[in-house]
Scaffold this active site. Structure first.
Site, PDB file in Angstrom:
ATOM      1  N   THR A 126       0.810  -1.218   0.000  1.00 55.32           N
ATOM      2  CA  THR A 126       0.000   0.000   0.000  1.00 55.32           C
ATOM      3  C   THR A 126       0.845   1.271   0.000  1.00 55.32           C
ATOM      4  O   THR A 126       2.015   1.245   0.425  1.00 55.32           O
ATOM      5  CB  THR A 126      -0.905  -0.033   1.265  1.00 55.32           C
ATOM      6  OG1 THR A 126      -1.436   1.256   1.504  1.00 55.32           O
ATOM      7  CG2 THR A 126      -0.120  -0.416   2.506  1.00 55.32           C
ATOM      8  N   ASP A 127       0.222   2.370  -0.399  1.00 51.11           N
ATOM      9  CA  ASP A 127       0.892   3.681  -0.324  1.00 51.11           C
ATOM     10  C   ASP A 127       0.992   4.176   1.122  1.00 51.11           C
ATOM     11  O   ASP A 127       1.724   5.113   1.416  1.00 51.11           O
ATOM     12  CB  ASP A 127       0.160   4.721  -1.189  1.00 51.11           C
ATOM     13  CG  ASP A 127      -1.308   4.932  -0.817  1.00 51.11           C
ATOM     14  OD1 ASP A 127      -1.821   4.235   0.089  1.00 51.11           O
ATOM     15  OD2 ASP A 127      -1.949   5.812  -1.438  1.00 51.11           O
ATOM     16  N   GLU A 128       0.249   3.517   2.036  1.00 54.20           N
ATOM     17  CA  GLU A 128       0.229   3.995   3.424  1.00 54.20           C
ATOM     18  C   GLU A 128       1.587   3.809   4.116  1.00 54.20           C
ATOM     19  O   GLU A 128       1.838   4.418   5.151  1.00 54.20           O
ATOM     20  CB  GLU A 128      -0.877   3.294   4.223  1.00 54.20           C
ATOM     21  CG  GLU A 128      -2.238   3.509   3.598  1.00 54.20           C
ATOM     22  CD  GLU A 128      -3.401   3.340   4.566  1.00 54.20           C
ATOM     23  OE1 GLU A 128      -3.195   3.395   5.777  1.00 54.20           O
ATOM     24  OE2 GLU A 128      -4.525   3.163   4.061  1.00 54.20           O
ATOM     25  N   TYR A 150      -1.644  -0.747  11.024  1.00 51.12           N
ATOM     26  CA  TYR A 150      -1.837  -1.404   9.712  1.00 51.12           C
ATOM     27  C   TYR A 150      -0.665  -1.079   8.788  1.00 51.12           C
ATOM     28  O   TYR A 150      -0.008  -1.977   8.235  1.00 51.12           O
ATOM     29  CB  TYR A 150      -3.161  -0.954   9.072  1.00 51.12           C
ATOM     30  CG  TYR A 150      -3.229  -1.235   7.577  1.00 51.12           C
ATOM     31  CD1 TYR A 150      -3.266  -2.543   7.104  1.00 51.12           C
ATOM     32  CD2 TYR A 150      -3.236  -0.196   6.639  1.00 51.12           C
ATOM     33  CE1 TYR A 150      -3.302  -2.813   5.732  1.00 51.12           C
ATOM     34  CE2 TYR A 150      -3.278  -0.454   5.277  1.00 51.12           C
ATOM     35  CZ  TYR A 150      -3.308  -1.763   4.827  1.00 51.12           C
ATOM     36  OH  TYR A 150      -3.338  -2.030   3.470  1.00 51.12           O
ATOM     37  N   LYS A 154       2.315  -3.525   7.178  1.00 50.55           N
ATOM     38  CA  LYS A 154       2.569  -3.672   5.736  1.00 50.55           C
ATOM     39  C   LYS A 154       4.016  -3.254   5.415  1.00 50.55           C
ATOM     40  O   LYS A 154       4.682  -3.884   4.593  1.00 50.55           O
ATOM     41  CB  LYS A 154       1.585  -2.817   4.923  1.00 50.55           C
ATOM     42  CG  LYS A 154       0.134  -3.256   4.985  1.00 50.55           C
ATOM     43  CD  LYS A 154      -0.120  -4.647   4.447  1.00 50.55           C
ATOM     44  CE  LYS A 154       0.074  -4.765   2.959  1.00 50.55           C
ATOM     45  NZ  LYS A 154      -0.303  -6.136   2.483  1.00 50.55           N
TER      46      LYS A 154
HETATM   47  N1  LIG Z   1      -8.105  -1.899  -0.395  1.00 48.11           N
HETATM   48  C1  LIG Z   1      -7.188  -1.005  -0.719  1.00 48.11           C
HETATM   49  O1  LIG Z   1      -7.488   0.156  -0.970  1.00 48.11           O
HETATM   50  C2  LIG Z   1      -5.723  -1.433  -0.817  1.00 48.11           C
HETATM   51  C3  LIG Z   1      -4.795  -0.534  -1.355  1.00 48.11           C
HETATM   52  C4  LIG Z   1      -3.470  -0.930  -1.484  1.00 48.11           C
HETATM   53  C5  LIG Z   1      -3.081  -2.191  -1.074  1.00 48.11           C
HETATM   54  N2  LIG Z   1      -4.002  -3.044  -0.545  1.00 48.11           N
HETATM   55  C6  LIG Z   1      -3.544  -4.385  -0.128  1.00 48.11           C
HETATM   56  O2  LIG Z   1      -4.215  -5.335  -0.960  1.00 48.11           O
HETATM   57  C7  LIG Z   1      -4.447  -6.537  -0.228  1.00 48.11           C
HETATM   58  C8  LIG Z   1      -5.918  -6.918  -0.305  1.00 48.11           C
HETATM   59  O3  LIG Z   1      -6.695  -5.863   0.237  1.00 48.11           O
HETATM   60  P1  LIG Z   1      -8.301  -5.940   0.247  1.00 48.11           P
HETATM   61  O4  LIG Z   1      -8.787  -4.547   0.327  1.00 48.11           O
HETATM   62  O5  LIG Z   1      -8.761  -6.831  -0.837  1.00 48.11           O
HETATM   63  O6  LIG Z   1      -8.533  -6.661   1.657  1.00 48.11           O
HETATM   64  P2  LIG Z   1      -9.783  -7.452   2.234  1.00 48.11           P
HETATM   65  O7  LIG Z   1      -9.793  -7.181   3.695  1.00 48.11           O
HETATM   66  O8  LIG Z   1     -11.014  -7.180   1.448  1.00 48.11           O
HETATM   67  O9  LIG Z   1      -9.407  -8.992   1.991  1.00 48.11           O
HETATM   68  C9  LIG Z   1      -8.320  -9.607   2.634  1.00 48.11           C
HETATM   69  C10 LIG Z   1      -8.499 -11.122   2.553  1.00 48.11           C
HETATM   70  O10 LIG Z   1      -7.326 -11.715   3.133  1.00 48.11           O
HETATM   71  C11 LIG Z   1      -7.718 -12.808   3.946  1.00 48.11           C
HETATM   72  N3  LIG Z   1      -6.710 -13.032   4.996  1.00 48.11           N
HETATM   73  C12 LIG Z   1      -6.381 -12.197   6.012  1.00 48.11           C
HETATM   74  N4  LIG Z   1      -5.422 -12.757   6.767  1.00 48.11           N
HETATM   75  C13 LIG Z   1      -5.151 -13.967   6.221  1.00 48.11           C
HETATM   76  C14 LIG Z   1      -4.244 -15.019   6.546  1.00 48.11           C
HETATM   77  N5  LIG Z   1      -3.458 -14.940   7.613  1.00 48.11           N
HETATM   78  N6  LIG Z   1      -4.218 -16.121   5.772  1.00 48.11           N
HETATM   79  C15 LIG Z   1      -5.053 -16.227   4.682  1.00 48.11           C
HETATM   80  N7  LIG Z   1      -5.942 -15.279   4.336  1.00 48.11           N
HETATM   81  C16 LIG Z   1      -5.973 -14.155   5.087  1.00 48.11           C
HETATM   82  C17 LIG Z   1      -9.050 -12.379   4.532  1.00 48.11           C
HETATM   83  O11 LIG Z   1      -9.758 -13.518   4.988  1.00 48.11           O
HETATM   84  C18 LIG Z   1      -9.701 -11.637   3.360  1.00 48.11           C
HETATM   85  O12 LIG Z   1     -10.485 -12.514   2.584  1.00 48.11           O
HETATM   86  C19 LIG Z   1      -3.928  -6.273   1.185  1.00 48.11           C
HETATM   87  O13 LIG Z   1      -2.633  -6.786   1.297  1.00 48.11           O
HETATM   88  C20 LIG Z   1      -3.899  -4.770   1.300  1.00 48.11           C
HETATM   89  O14 LIG Z   1      -2.907  -4.344   2.200  1.00 48.11           O
HETATM   90  C21 LIG Z   1      -5.313  -2.700  -0.406  1.00 48.11           C
END
Ligand SMILES: NC(=O)c1ccc[n+]([C@@H]2O[C@H](COP(=O)([O-])OP(=O)(O)OC[C@H]3O[C@@H](n4cnc5c(N)ncnc54)[C@H](O)[C@@H]3O)[C@@H](O)[C@H]2O)c1
Length: 337
Positions: A126-128, A150, A154
């Site tokens: 993430t950008d965070e 969080y 990351k």
């Molecule tokens: N949503 C955003 O805006 C954003 C932006 C940049 C990066 N990201 C990154 O993208 C990724 C996905 O984000 P998202 O928004 O789809 O999240 P989300 O919360 O919708 O989904 C995360 C999924 O990961 C699973 N999970 C969590 N811990 C786990 C573990 N220990 N083992 C197996 N599964 C596990 C959860 O059950 C869930 O289904 C993350 O790594 C997040 O940091 C998200």
């Protein structure tokens, strides 16, 4: 058929990514531990596909490496993570478990697997991790300064991946993306939460003065970038993925209200209310994504105006999506106020 493992594929971005990878004729193994933010609604379009299978597993599980050896994936996209900043402030423990220890186990498994198999790990971040960017845009060389548990978890995972690349020579790439929005996002996050409240004639709680600015990218654009990174990205590199379009929370909310009004009659209780700010709330994130544009020729295709219409329409057509999530989880934090 080439096999790809996606971790966290029951979540928002993971499920959108799987949909795209299936269209590109990969065989997908989705590994997810099934937590509160997982949703089988997200995979129902393709769960019966002969090219898809789901395995319930925590990425901390020692069996992970056996799964790698069994399926022999040419690529692994790691999206498994705890993702909600407010929850990390309430209780950081799960974030350490999944985002740091889980990535450590994934890296150990991948290290052993790639001694005898060709593959590529794409670690999604993430950008965070860069913290507040009050002016300009952070490129891949910008120092890490995470503000929330969080973001810190990351950041730690990114450093772990980087160290495994340098020390053990594992074939991995890290991507840092800005705020995603689109279909299938858990309504504890701003945009689906605002849409949910508008559907249900509730007020729209916004942190502080609503001036926190984020760079919003449509989820499909992010997923397309991830596939480009997998196909053409250079092992050992970091790539920022952003839309270059910053908007503050108030602007985002007003855009959703304006577009909703065009589609249906909204209730009289729908109005913005300002609530006590999140502790440590970063004012602005903004990425410089020139590297992925110049080196991999990727461009986002959907601007916010178009993307928010697609998003509202999806939630309108999929109102039962909200029924698949517990009210308690929808009302978490913002909704409580
Ligand atoms: N949503 C955003 O805006 C954003 C932006 C940049 C990066 N990201 C990154 O993208 C990724 C996905 O984000 P998202 O928004 O789809 O999240 P989300 O919360 O919708 O989904 C995360 C999924 O990961 C699973 N999970 C969590 N811990 C786990 C573990 N220990 N083992 C197996 N599964 C596990 C959860 O059950 C869930 O289904 C993350 O790594 C997040 O940091 C998200």
């Amino acid at each position: 058929m080439k096999k790809i493992i996606v971790t966290g594929g029951l979540g928002f971005i993971g499920s959108n990514l799987i949909e795209l990878l299936l269209k590109k004729n990969f065989y997908i193994i989705n590994i997810d531990k099934v937590n509160y933010s997982s949703n089988f609604y997200n995979t129902k379009n393709f769960e019966k596909s002969k090219n898809y299978q789901f395995i319930k597993l925590d990425i901390n599980n020692k069996n992970l490496k056996n799964i790698f050896f069994k399926f022999k994936p040419v690529g692994i996209f790691n999206l498994a993570a705890e993702t909600h900043v407010d929850r990390s402030i309430d209780d950081p423990k799960n974030f350490i478990h999944s985002n740091i220890l889980g990535v450590y186990n994934l890296l150990e498994s991948f290290k052993i697997y790639t001694k005898s198999n060709k593959s590529k790990l794409i670690h999604i971040s993430t950008d965070e991790v860069f913290g507040d960017i009050l002016k300009g845009r952070s490129n891949e060389m910008h120092p890490y300064k995470p503000s929330s548990p969080y973001a810190a978890s990351k950041a730690a995972s990114d450093h772990l991946v980087s160290s495994y690349i340098r020390t053990y020579g594992i074939p991995a790439i890290v991507t840092n993306c800005s705020n995603n929005y689109g279909p299938k996002q858990h309504p504890e996050k701003l945009i689906p939460k605002i849409i949910y409240n508008i559907f249900n004639n509730k007020n729209l709680p916004i942190y502080g003065k609503g001036l926190n600015s984020r760079e919003w990218i449509y989820v499909q654009d992010h997923c397309e970038a991830l596939i480009e990174v997998f196909l053409k990205g250079k092992v050992g590199e970091f790539y920022n993925i952003g839309s270059n379009q910053n908007m503050n929370n108030l602007e985002v909310t007003n855009e959703i209200i304006m577009n909703s009004k065009k589609l249906f009659k909204i209730g009289n209780k729908v109005k913005v209310i300002f609530v006590k700010d999140r502790p440590g709330h970063d004012t602005r994130y903004a990425l410089n994504s020139n590297k992925i544009k110049n080196k991999l020729n990727w461009r986002p295709k959907i601007n916010f105006k178009k993307g928010i219409q697609l998003t509202i329409n999806w939630y309108l057509k999929n109102k039962s999506y909200y029924d698949s999530i517990s009210k308690k989880d929808i009302m978490n934090r913002l909704g409580k106020r």
